[in-house]
Design a protein around this motif. Structure first.
Motif: not given
Length: 233
Positions: A166-191
């Motif tokens: 709804a914010s303009g992203a393509s439908s392809g983001v759904a699998s990225c979100i569901t798979d948690g593709t960047y979850a480990k990256f989030v943890t590393a950057m939080t530190e």
């Protein structure tokens, strides 16, 4: 003579035991190193021109001066900051006066009933940025507009994907979100979140204006002109 000969006899058993023990130490050391490297690895990197994979910043605008915002989408004070300061920051970025660096981090996973909403929503932001970083401002606003209350399960991945598209992203983001593709990256950057002056642990929001980390208690008065614009010079 026999005693002398006995003393010269090589103790192959002792050498064998020592060698075996050394091999075990090396194997254990290797396993520990691998486990530690996996634990600290940033995982899959969000490769996009607007994403700094060293700092985790998602850049909006191209201004010479910078404002960095470290935000957790479960954090109600971050939402308050967005409502008070967001329009001014967006205007400064759109006019080319600043580069707004958005850092989605996760320090409130414990407040989402085990669903790790902070990590999941931050991961979703990187999914949107990789898809098309121009949609990040709209996505951030939409997430805050539907911000869940602390100590609830938060929004599910399907809802996050719907907000992204709804914010303009393509439908392809759904699998990225569901798979948690960047979850480990989030943890590393939080530190890497900078500490506010006088603080011993990271907090959100953390705001850095042209390299100076602000103290939320003293430097954020609710007046964006005074707190942000004047500090930019």
């Amino acid at each position: 003579m026999m005693m002398a000969a006995a003393r010269k006899t090589t103790n192959w058993f002792a050498i064998g035991v020592t060698a075996a023990a050394l091999v075990v130490v090396l194997i254990v050391g290797g396993v520990v190193w691998f486990a530690n490297s996996q634990a600290t690895s940033p995982g899959t990197l969000p490769q996009a021109s607007a994403v700094n994979t060293e700092t985790g910043a998602i850049s909006v605008g191209t201004g010479q001066k910078t404002v960095d915002t470290y935000i957790d989408f479960m954090c109600p004070i971050c939402n308050q900051f967005e409502q008070s300061y967001g329009p001014t920051l967006d205007q400064l970025a759109e006019s080319g006066e600043i580069t707004l660096n958005v850092h989605p981090i996760a320090i409130l996973d414990s407040r989402s009933q085990g669903t790790q909403y902070s990590t999941r929503s931050a991961n979703a932001a990187y999914c949107v940025a990789v898809d098309n970083s121009a949609n990040i401002p709209a996505f951030v606003k939409a997430l805050y507009a539907q911000q869940p209350t602390e100590n609830t399960a938060g929004l599910d991945n399907e809802t996050l994907a719907k907000i992204a598209t709804a914010s303009g992203a393509s439908s392809g983001v759904a699998s990225c979100i569901t798979d948690g593709t960047y979850a480990k990256f989030v943890t590393a950057m939080t530190e890497k979140t900078p500490l506010q002056p006088g603080s011993s642990r990271p907090a959100t929001p953390t705001i850095v204006v042209d390299g100076k980390t602000l103290n939320n208690q003293q430097d954020l008065t609710g007046d964006p002109q005074k707190d942000i614009v004047q500090r930019l010079g």
